[in-house]
Scaffold this motif. Structure first.
Motif, PDB file in Angstrom:
ATOM      1  N   ASP A  97     -11.504  25.136 -26.619  1.00  0.00           N
ATOM      2  CA  ASP A  97     -11.874  25.777 -25.354  1.00  0.00           C
ATOM      3  C   ASP A  97     -12.230  27.250 -25.550  1.00  0.00           C
ATOM      4  N   ARG A  98     -12.104  27.752 -26.778  1.00  0.00           N
ATOM      5  CA  ARG A  98     -12.523  29.123 -27.078  1.00  0.00           C
ATOM      6  C   ARG A  98     -13.815  29.138 -27.891  1.00  0.00           C
ATOM      7  N   SER A 101     -20.180  29.540 -26.307  1.00  0.00           N
ATOM      8  CA  SER A 101     -21.020  28.601 -25.548  1.00  0.00           C
ATOM      9  C   SER A 101     -22.291  28.220 -26.279  1.00  0.00           C
ATOM     10  N   ARG A 126     -14.587  25.656 -20.854  1.00  0.00           N
ATOM     11  CA  ARG A 126     -15.689  26.395 -21.476  1.00  0.00           C
ATOM     12  C   ARG A 126     -16.653  25.491 -22.227  1.00  0.00           C
TER      13      ARG A 126
END
Length: 271
Positions: A97-98, A101, A126
């Motif tokens: 989730d880190r 993108s 994310r």
């Protein structure tokens, strides 16, 4: 021939001077070569100090420290394989989730881990990773940008089943060797291409997701007689035929050949 008033032959003096000049020149060349050798040795040593080791092993307790810079620095792609619930899966999913993108995230899991992985990935905000399920034997790995990787090298066995791992979370290895990372990436790509989408897998009836169903389908595809297959699977002939009928019904197949074809389409069997 003129003789120096001091009784020194000029030719001898010239020869002495030449020898002295030659000696000085040789000495200068030797010093220059020694300097170059020292400089190259220092440069080589500094490169060894700054170049990452091809493989760095660490214990699972420090897994997060290794994952954070690896996944956090991704520019193009993050490829992950997960095999079962545990410290490795927890740390990897938390770190996913880190992920920046800009990077494409692909997660490949085996059948036993599929439902748990689906549940764990759902809260991610994310990233929305592509997820597939593989029938192949997998090991926990993370490959980033085809340049670096992390491999689960030892897994702690459940209590009472041995001590293959070191400590409660096993061991992992950070791999920086480009050849080794490329090999891991190719292995992932091969398993990924044969995997089926997670949604398709979860849409199958529970019976079709079992290893037993896959064994029956393999026997059907191989053309084994019911008697031979039942003996190999170690069930009675009647039980085997009942399982065949149930599997064909779930696959909506009217023949055993059609059942095999449908199994390949759904990714239950490799093509």
């Amino acid at each position: 021939m003129a003789i120096d008033p001091r009784g020194v032959d000029p030719r001898g003096a010239d020869e002495t001077t030449e020898r002295s000049d030659d000696h000085a020149s040789h000495l200068e060349q030797a010093l220059l070569q020694a300097r170059k050798l020292i400089e190259s040795t220092v440069l080589l040593h500094s490169r060894r100090l700054t170049t990452p080791s091809p493989v760095v092993r660490t214990d699972g307790a420090r897994l997060g420290d290794s994952l954070a810079p690896l996944i956090g620095g991704a520019r193009y792609s993050v490829a992950v394989t997960l095999t079962r619930a545990g410290a490795f899966e927890n740390a990897v999913i938390e770190e996913l989730d880190r992920t920046p993108s800009r990077a494409v995230v692909r997660v490949l899991c085996n059948v036993p881990a599929a439902e748990g992985v689906a549940e764990r990935l759902r809260p991610l905000t994310r990233v929305r990773p592509e997820v597939r399920v593989s029938q192949s034997e997998l090991r926990g790995i993370v490959v980033v940008d085809g340049a670096s990787a992390l491999v689960q090298t030892q897994v702690q066995e459940p209590e009472g089943q041995g001590s293959a791992g070191q400590g409660p979370e096993g061991q992992v290895a950070v791999v920086n060797d480009l050849g080794a990372v490329r090999a891991l990436e190719l292995l992932f790509a091969g398993a990924w291409s044969r995997g089926r989408k997670l949604a398709d897998h979860l849409g199958l009836g529970p019976r079709l997701r079992t290893e037993f169903a896959r064994t029956v389908l393999e026997a059907l595809r191989a053309g084994h007689t019911d008697e031979t297959a039942a003996r190999a699977i170690n069930v009675s002939l009647r039980t085997y035929r009942r399982h065949v009928a149930e599997i064909m019904r779930e696959l909506d197949a009217s023949s055993r050949f059609q059942a095999g074809a449908r199994a390949v389409e759904l990714g239950l069997l490799a093509d």
